[in-house]
Structure formats: structure tokens, C-alpha cells
Design an enzyme around this catalytic site. Structure first.
Site, PDB file in Angstrom:
ATOM      1  N   HIS A   8      35.134  53.686   9.062  1.00 50.14           N
ATOM      2  CA  HIS A   8      36.238  52.883   9.578  1.00 50.14           C
ATOM      3  C   HIS A   8      37.493  52.921   8.716  1.00 50.14           C
ATOM      4  O   HIS A   8      38.427  52.153   8.981  1.00 50.14           O
ATOM      5  CB  HIS A   8      35.819  51.412   9.726  1.00 50.14           C
ATOM      6  CG  HIS A   8      34.745  51.175  10.728  1.00 50.14           C
ATOM      7  ND1 HIS A   8      35.001  50.840  12.032  1.00 50.14           N
ATOM      8  CD2 HIS A   8      33.407  51.255  10.621  1.00 50.14           C
ATOM      9  CE1 HIS A   8      33.859  50.693  12.684  1.00 50.14           C
ATOM     10  NE2 HIS A   8      32.869  50.941  11.849  1.00 50.14           N
ATOM     11  N   LYS A  66      46.795  39.808  12.611  1.00 50.39           N
ATOM     12  CA  LYS A  66      45.722  40.654  12.074  1.00 50.39           C
ATOM     13  C   LYS A  66      45.579  40.291  10.607  1.00 50.39           C
ATOM     14  O   LYS A  66      46.397  39.540  10.077  1.00 50.39           O
ATOM     15  CB  LYS A  66      46.049  42.144  12.246  1.00 50.39           C
ATOM     16  CG  LYS A  66      47.470  42.528  11.765  1.00 50.39           C
ATOM     17  CD  LYS A  66      47.749  44.005  11.981  1.00 50.39           C
ATOM     18  CE  LYS A  66      48.260  44.349  13.371  1.00 50.39           C
ATOM     19  NZ  LYS A  66      47.490  45.387  14.051  1.00 50.39           N
ATOM     20  N   ARG A  67      44.517  40.785   9.944  1.00 52.16           N
ATOM     21  CA  ARG A  67      44.402  40.528   8.517  1.00 52.16           C
ATOM     22  C   ARG A  67      45.688  40.955   7.797  1.00 52.16           C
ATOM     23  O   ARG A  67      46.334  41.936   8.182  1.00 52.16           O
ATOM     24  CB  ARG A  67      43.204  41.284   7.944  1.00 52.16           C
ATOM     25  CG  ARG A  67      41.875  40.668   8.330  1.00 52.16           C
ATOM     26  CD  ARG A  67      41.741  39.254   7.778  1.00 52.16           C
ATOM     27  NE  ARG A  67      41.533  39.283   6.352  1.00 52.16           N
ATOM     28  CZ  ARG A  67      40.379  39.060   5.735  1.00 52.16           C
ATOM     29  NH1 ARG A  67      39.294  38.756   6.437  1.00 52.16           N
ATOM     30  NH2 ARG A  67      40.276  39.104   4.425  1.00 52.16           N
ATOM     31  N   LYS A 122      49.128  47.354   6.547  1.00 56.82           N
ATOM     32  CA  LYS A 122      49.466  46.927   7.908  1.00 56.82           C
ATOM     33  C   LYS A 122      50.940  46.503   8.009  1.00 56.82           C
ATOM     34  O   LYS A 122      51.466  46.282   9.082  1.00 56.82           O
ATOM     35  CB  LYS A 122      48.553  45.781   8.348  1.00 56.82           C
ATOM     36  CG  LYS A 122      47.074  46.182   8.471  1.00 56.82           C
ATOM     37  CD  LYS A 122      46.211  44.986   8.863  1.00 56.82           C
ATOM     38  CE  LYS A 122      44.722  45.260   8.793  1.00 56.82           C
ATOM     39  NZ  LYS A 122      44.193  45.996   9.971  1.00 56.82           N
ATOM     40  N   LYS A 180      43.944  45.152  23.060  1.00 55.80           N
ATOM     41  CA  LYS A 180      43.865  43.827  23.691  1.00 55.80           C
ATOM     42  C   LYS A 180      45.234  43.384  24.200  1.00 55.80           C
ATOM     43  O   LYS A 180      45.361  42.831  25.290  1.00 55.80           O
ATOM     44  CB  LYS A 180      43.313  42.796  22.690  1.00 55.80           C
ATOM     45  CG  LYS A 180      41.875  43.098  22.270  1.00 55.80           C
ATOM     46  CD  LYS A 180      41.413  42.271  21.053  1.00 55.80           C
ATOM     47  CE  LYS A 180      40.126  42.874  20.492  1.00 55.80           C
ATOM     48  NZ  LYS A 180      39.749  42.322  19.180  1.00 55.80           N
TER      49      LYS A 180
END
Ligand code: HBZ
Length: 831
Positions: free
Chosen positions: A374, A567-568, A573, A682
Site C-alpha cells: 500500500h 484524510k489523515r 498529502k 467516494k
């Protein structure tokens, strides 16, 4: 199936076989029975919590009946099963999902209404099962939903943490953690299996001897024992009777507690020792994409792996098959490297306990396992120090040395004289201390290795696992693009949109075959359909606005563009880029005339996400977001043109409210760093458009929905290395717009600038995540978003077209791919 009941008694059993409740009346009967017996309450003291508990007990009974049928069917069918080993299952709430999947939503809703309750209030009583960090844990939850919904015989195996991911509060702009003790009111969705207890050993020593047949036998003994107790969580499939099992292990002290100490009068310490056993499964490690080599974490991993394999093998042994048929009956998927010890444990059981020859055992092992990677981030790759490993699991360490030896011999034969290759691919890294590279062990111990989106699967082949492609050839490595369950992420989270889609598709079959969404594409320009579409988005925005009003205490304008990044929190990110962009927007608005302001598209910038408790930079980003929020929201010059919101304690249940409300969501990782992302899917499935980089599954989403229906920006993965090189070896000028943003921060616009020093200098320095390099392109893309949002007709048609083309991203499709090309399992219909 062997029956323990003598045949003359079975008639009585059959006469009183339990039945599922049918209609509303029977549900109400069950509900009241549970209020009065299970809960020992009555009509006089049944509050929402008790009503939730009674309703969930009634639903649980129903699931258990289907669960029993399914397990019996699977046992008689005697087909190959798949086991999904994941240290995280981020399930969220169970009740709504159980009602939906079992097809009893309408009767329960009507049933509780007659009894004086609102179903929505009952659902709110349930705590999230938050046994995961982020994407990896939520993927496991979507996958077990899909395995059941597509009728595959499959179990999940995990740990029953008493404390899930911590709860986040914001105090003075900073993240504050508190423990998530989620089992306060007992958990109706689990069935304790006190009869299933498995001994697991740690520490001790190894010794070998030659037995009567002249065979060398290895034994591991003298260690500490703990016990694993099973808790089963039924996993109902949607629109099918199939109800699979998620088995979570809890650690308990063994029955034999230290009587020596006890008798010597040291009562307290003998109890303390046994209590220590319970800490093994007590708490989830709160890191995502970061490895911290704690002994307790390795203990958790072995505890869970040993219990699960013991259980799987016990089931296999009941079939009385020879060992070589194990891989025909059992597929085990490793969710990242966390369960990699299973490779070693199975080899140990086969060789040491069952007397299988090493080579035969190794064939069985490699044919059984598949490994999913991942991440390519180096800081997330698990490496255990040899001394720690050796002490905790001495026999496993020996077996790893042997696996490594045989592997390196094989490599040497294929590539003679390439000594450097040998050092590079060795399971043991020659650092001091030496380290066990778990990803290499997982590759060597599996027959297939997969990444989770196309780009990511290519990257693992060309970067971190390159040498293994040389050794094994390319066929061992493949891609299975992630997916999400449309049951939770469309129908549950966005019931109105699901109903509207059903009105055009003609049924709710799209929840089982998501490609049927294609049928709404012809309505992308239909004014009536568009109006309904827009009204639903507005409803969802109002629902989120109400949530923000309740928890953040201020109003937001629901006609503004809702721009969401949840998100985290992680540097890769790039939430920092987002908030720098917000500051840039704020400064621009401040510099505008009243006339210019009229042209501005009003925006609400919504953030949410947890930082790992020890991740300083991520915590600083949260602080900056909150500081900006405070300044901007109070600035009368800005008014409704810009609002900034940080939603505390982002979790699955909040995601179900936030995601359907977005117009734009941001997935803006540095190219090549986000393996896939799943929230991107999503958001689009709920009619939001993406602002994103050419990274992870954004690429496949673009291919499916069309380039016109996504806002892409930024450098490509192929340029990242060069850009980083430039930063390291020369002075790259800072983006001028970003420079202005930093000037504002440094002048104290958002409070004490010293707080943000390290954040700013991470960008002005080596800028590892290329924030400055991508900043102009990011602002350009944002400008386009502002312009395009003004054109309501085109915007809504893009939204509809995007949803119509999201069929590929169902986790049902992903599971079919795993089943077909990795597991080789077949579905079983359960009537
Ligand atoms: O797995 C995520 C990836 O970052 C994301 O891109 C992908 O979509 C998702 C599903 O494939 N990875 C994680 O969430 N990883 C972790 O949470 C994690 C937790 C503990 C670790 C390492 C990683 O030790």
C-alpha cells in the site's frame, strides 16, 4: 458435518428451529422482548440508547441465523476459502449497514416509529468501530462487505482492540488526543467465542535433537504463554443470504497464572503478570504510513497471526486432506506487511510440528499467500531489528535465516557473480543492528504481489521492488485497483441520490452492479433531472452545514462552493499546500475593490483529519488551519466569500455526512506518493468533482469520467526525482505567490509566526514534497474551478456524467479480480 445430537433427539430440535422475524409485527415483538429480557428494562425506562440496543439485538439475531446457515453451507460445500488478514478494519457503524444488507430497513424503521422512536436517533447512539487509521483499514472494511455481497466464502481476521483510533479535539487550535474506549456499553455486533481459545507463545529458546527416524527436529519452548479468545462479527452481504465472519482476537492471560509467586505471597505481582497479557490487543497503533519499531507492535502481529493460522489449520484438518492440498483449500491475503509473520509461522508449523519436508512446505506456503503493498514511502516500510526479533521469536528468526539462505542460493544460481544484487535483495539488511525487511519476506513468501492502483503498481516494479522483478519476472507482480462499497458510500451516505438514480436505472440493482450507473448518463443534460440532482446536493450541503453549526458553532453559506479535504494529515498529502492556497485567496480578497469582490465565487474550505500523535509537522499543519480559520472567519472584509472550517475527529460516520456535501474535493499528493486513495472515489460517486494531482487512482478516475470532468494539475511522477535533485543541489527560487503567503505568516497575521517556522522552512528548504514547484499550477486549477462553478448547467452535467462512469470503482469489481487472479476461489450461493 458431524452432529453431536443423537438422532432420536433431533426431531425436537427441528420442531423448534429458530426463524428470522418476518414483518414489522415480528420485529416489534423481538424488540420488546429484548428490552424486557436482554436489557432488563421496560416501557418506563427505555431511552434512545436502550432502544438502539434492543433494535440491534433483534437485528443481530437475524444476522446470526444467516451466519449459521452460511457457515454450514460453506462447510458442506468444502470449497476453497479466502482469509483476509488485516491489522485494521475501519468498520464505522454497523446497524444501518446491517439493515440495508439484510433488506429490513423499511420494516425496522416503521417498527421503531410505532414504538415511539426515530430510527435516525437510534443510529446516532452507536459508536464507530474505529479499528483502523485510514485508507488501508477502510479498504479492508469495504473488501469484507464485497466478499460477502459477491458470495465468496471468506473470513477477515484482525485484532479486537479495546481502544480504536484516538478521538481528536481541537483546543486552542491544536490537536488533543483522548482514548477511544468504544466498548463501554457492550457491543451487540460481536459474538464472544469463549470456547475458542488458542495459546500463543513469546520469548523462550530453541533447541534441536535427532529423533528415532534420524530426523533433526527443532523445538521452541520455555516462553511466556498468552491466550487468544475469538470474537466473531457477522458480515452480511447485500441482497444475499451470505453472511461471512470477521474474527477478531483478544488477548487474555492463560489459566495457569504464576502459582509459584502466588504461593510465595507475592499476590500482586502474579496478577500484574497476567494483566500484562491483556495489553497485547488493548490499543491500535495510531500511525498511518509510518513505521515505528515497537516491541508491543511485533507482539500484536505475532499474536494475531499465530491465532489466525492455528484457526485456519484446525478447519483444514477437519477435512482430512493431505498437506499438499492446503493451497487448494486456503488462500490468505496479506494486507500490507503487517501479517507477514504468517509466512514464517506456516512454514514453522509444517516443518517443526507436522514433519513436512522443507521444500514441500515452502511450496505450500508460497502457493497460499498473496501480498498487497500500500505504499512506496520509505518511512512506512517495516524493518524489525534482529536482536528484538530474535528475543521475542527465536525460532522464527532461525527460519527466516533459512528462507533467506535458500532464496539467495537461488538468486546466485540465476545471477552468478552479482554480489551486490544479493546484498540488495537479502531479507536481512546489513545495518547495525541488522534488520529484517518484512516487505522482502512477504514477496518471497507469496505467489502474487499487487499494488493498489496502476501508477502505484508500476512504481513498485520500477523502484522499491525492482530487483525482485529481475529475479521472478514480471508476472508475479500485478495491479488490482482499489474500490469502495456502493452500499455504504452511496446508498447509506446519500439515500436521496441513490433513490434518484434508482428512478432512472429502474431498480437498485446498481448497488450490486455499479456499471449500471451508466444508465443515468443520458440524463446529464435533462433539466428536470439536473434540478433534482442539484436539490439533493443542496440538501446534503445543508445537512453538513447543520453539523458544522452544532460542532464549530458558526453558520456557512450553502450556496458557496464546498471545497473539502478530509484524510489523515500527512506532509505527502499536502494539506499545507491547501492552507497556503487558502491564505493566498484571503490575501487576494483583502486586496480587492468592492466591485471586484462581486466576481468572486464564495467558498467554504473544509478540512478534517487526524495527525499521528507524535508527528510534529502534521500537528503544526492542523494548528495553522485553525489559526487561519479564526482570522478569516472573523474578517468583515471577507464576509461570506471565504470561510474556513476544521471538522474535529474525522471518522467514518463523519465521512458519511461530509462526502455527499462536496462540490470539489482535494486529492493533491505529490505525484507518485499516494498509492491509490479511496476517498477520491467516494467523492466522485457522490457527485463531487476532484481537484487533484496525476497520482494514485486519480489517473484511472480521469480515464473513466473523462478529462473534462476532473481538475488536474501539478508535475508528473516522472519529474519528481529531478525536481528533488535540483532542490538538493541548487537554490531554487520560491514561487512568488507562495512567498507572499509566507510573508503574511511571518508578519504574524495568524498569530505567533514561530509556531510555523519548521513548516515554512520545510518548503523554503529542500521542499521534499514539491509544494513550491506545484503551487502556481495549483492556483491556476483553483481559478478554473472558481470560473466553472459559476456555470451551473455545465457543472451539474459534469457531475452527473462523472457519477455515471464510476462503475469501475466498486469494491465488488476489485474483489472479483482478487478472486480470479490471486485467490482462485469460487462463489457459493446460499439460499
Ligand atoms: O492505503 C493507504 C494508502 O496511503 C492509500 O493511498 C491507499 O488508498 C490505501 C488503501 O490501499 N495506506 C494506509 O492507509 N496505510 C496505513 O494506514 C498504515 C498503517 C500502519 C502502518 C503502515 C501504513 O504501519
Amino acid at each position: 458435518i458431524e452432529a453431536s445430537i443423537p438422532s432420536e433427539s433431533r426431531q425436537v430440535w427441528q420442531k423448534f428451529g429458530v426463524k428470522e422475524f418476518g414483518g414489522k409485527d415480528e420485529f416489534q415483538q423481538e424488540f420488546i422482548r429484548h428490552v424486557e429480557t436482554t436489557l432488563a428494562r421496560s416501557i418506563y425506562n427505555c431511552d434512545d440508547l436502550a432502544a438502539y440496543q434492543a433494535a440491534s439485538q433483534a437485528i443481530r439475531d437475524r444476522l446470526i441465523i444467516a451466519w449459521n446457515k452460511t457457515q454450514q453451507k460453506h462447510t458442506t460445500k468444502d470449497q476453497k476459502r479466502v482469509y483476509y488478514l488485516s491489522l485494521e478494519f475501519l468498520m464505522g457503524r454497523a446497524m444501518d449497514n446491517a439493515m440495508l444488507n439484510a433488506g429490513i430497513k423499511d420494516i425496522t424503521k416503521a417498527g421503531v416509529a410505532d414504538l415511539g422512536f426515530k430510527i435516525e436517533d437510534l443510529l446516532e447512539q452507536e459508536p464507530d468501530a474505529a479499528l483502523g487509521n485510514g485508507g488501508l483499514g477502510r479498504l479492508a472494511a469495504c473488501f469484507i462487505d464485497s466478499i460477502a455481497s459477491t458470495n465468496y466464502p471468506g473470513w477477515g481476521y484482525g485484532l479486537r482492540y479495546q481502544y480504536g483510533i484516538f478521538k481528536q479535539r481541537i483546543v486552542d487550535g491544536y490537536q488533543v488526543e483522548s482514548p477511544d474506549y468504544w466498548l463501554t456499553f457492550s457491543n451487540p455486533w460481536e459474538i464472544p467465542r469463549y470456547e475458542i481459545q488458542i495459546d500463543v507463545m513469546f520469548y523462550g529458546y530453541t533447541r534441536k535433537y535427532t529423533n528415532d527416524d534420524g530426523k533433526v527436529v527443532h523445538v521452541w519452548e520455555g516462553g511466556e504463554q498468552v491466550q487468544a479468545v475469538a470474537y466473531d462479527v457477522p458480515v452480511p452481504g447485500y441482497g444475499t443470504e451470505t453472511t461471512n465472519n470477521l474474527r477478531l482476537w483478544a488477548s487474555k492471560p492463560t489459566r495457569e497464572f504464576d502459582f509459584e509467586k502466588f504461593n510465595a505471597g507475592d499476590y500482586e505481582s502474579s496478577v500484574r503478570e497476567s494483566q500484562k497479557a491483556e495489553t497485547i490487543s488493548a490499543v491500535l497503533y495510531p500511525n498511518d504510513n509510518f513505521y515505528s519499531g515497537k516491541e508491543l507492535r511485533l507482539k500484536q502481529q505475532y499474536f494475531w497471526v499465530a491465532a489466525s493460522l492455528n484457526d485456519i489449520i484446525r478447519r483444514f484438518k477437519k477435512t482430512h486432506r493431505p498437506w499438499k492440498e492446503f493451497p487448494d483449500q486456503v488462500a490468505i491475503q496479506l494486507n500490507d506487511t503487517h501479517p507477514t509473520l504468517a509466512v514464517v509461522e506456516l512454514q514453522r508449523i509444517l516443518v517443526d510440528m507436522e514433519g513436512v519436508e522443507w521444500d514441500d512446505a515452502w511450496k505450500i506456503v508460497t502457493n497460499t499467500f498473496g501480498y498487497t503493498n500500500h505504499t512506496v514511502l520509505p518511512e512506512a516500510l517495516e524493518k524489525w531489528p534482529v536482536p528484538l526479533f530474535q528475543n521475542l521469536l527465536p525460532r522464527h528468526m532461525e527460519i527466516i535465516y533459512d528462507i533467506n539462505l535458500f532464496f539467495l542460493q537461488q538468486v546466485e544460481k540465476l545471477f552468478p557473480k552479482e554480489r551486490e544484487l544479493l546484498a540488495r535483495v537479502s531479507i536481512i539488511e546489513e545495518s547495525s543492528p541488522q534488520q529484517v525487511r518484512m516487505a522482502y519476506l512477504a514477496i518471497i513468501g507469496s505467489h502474487k504481489v499487487n499494488g493498489v492502483a496502476e501508477l502505484h503498481s508500476e512504481l513498485i516494479k520500477t523502484t522499491i521492488f525492482k530487483d525482485f522483478v529481475t529475479i521472478y519476472g514480471p508476472d508475479k507482480f500485478m495491479n488490482v485497483t482499489n474500490g469502495i462499497t456502493p452500499r455504504r458510500w452511496l446508498h447509506q451516505a446519500n439515500p436521496k441520490l441513490s433513490d434518484l438514480i434508482a428512478s432512472k436505472v429502474g431498480s437498485y440493482d446498481f448497488l450490486k452492479d455499479l456499471n449500471l450507473l451508466k444508465k443515468i448518463e443520458p440524463f446529464a443534460h435533462d433539466p428536470k433531472f439536473q434540478d433534482e440532482w442539484v436539490a439533493i446536493k443542496k440538501f446534503n450541503k445543508a445537512r453538513l452545514a447543520a453539523h458544522i453549526k452544532q460542532y464549530n458553532g458558526f453558520d456557512i453559506n450553502i450556496d458557496a462552493l464546498f471545497d473539502v479535504q478530509v484524510k489523515r494529515i500527512h506532509e505527502y498529502k499536502r494539506q499545507q499546500m491547501n492552507i497556503f492556497g487558502v491564505i493566498h485567496r484571503y490575501l487576494s480578497i483583502k486586496a480587492m475593490t468592492e466591485k471586484e469582490k462581486k466576481e468572486v465565487t464564495p467558498r467554504v474550505c473544509i478540512f478534517g483529519g487526524k495527525s499521528a500523535p507524535g508527528y510534529y509537522m502534521a500537528k503544526t499543519i492542523i494548528k495553522l488551519i485553525n489559526a487561519v480559520s479564526e482570522v478569516v472567519n472573523a474578517d468583515a472584509d471577507v464576509g461570506d466569500l471565504l470561510k474556513v472550517v476544521f471538522i474535529a475527529d474525522y471518522n467514518v460516520s463523519k465521512a458519511e455526512i461530509i462526502i455527499p456535501a462536496s462540490d470539489i474535493s482535494q486529492h493533491i499528493s505529490t505525484a507518485g506518493t499516494e498509492a491509490s486513495g479511496t476517498s477520491n472515489m467516494k467523492f466522485v460517486l457522490n457527485g463531487g468533482l476532484i481537484l487533484g494531482t496525476v497520482d494514485g487512482a486519480n489517473i484511472e478516475i480521469t480515464r473513466e469520467v473523462g478529462e473534462n470532468n476532473i481538475f488536474l494539475f501539478g508535475h508528473l511522477a516522472e519529474s519528481v526525482e529531478d525536481l528533488r535533485h535540483k532542490h538538493r543541489f541548487s537554490k531554487v527560487p520560491l514561487d512568488p505567490n507562495l512567498e507572499k503567503v509566507f510573508e503574511a505568516i511571518e508578519s504574524g497575521t495568524f498569530g505567533d509566526p514561530n509556531i510555523y517556522n519548521s513548516l515554512v522552512s520545510s518548503v523554503t528548504g529542500s521542499d521534499y514534497y514539491l509544494v513550491s514547484d506545484d503551487f502556481q499550477s495549483y492556483l491556476d486549477a483553483q481559478k478554473l474551478v472558481d470560473q466553472d462553478f459559476k456555470n451551473k448547467d455545465t457543472w451539474v452535467s459534469r457531475s452527473i456524467t462523472a457519477v455515471a462512469n464510476m462503475g469501475f470503482f466498486s469494491s465488488d469489481r476489485a474483489i472479483d479480480e482478487y478472486a480470479e487472479s490471486i485467490w482462485n476461489v469460487e462463489p457459493i450461493a446460499v439460499e
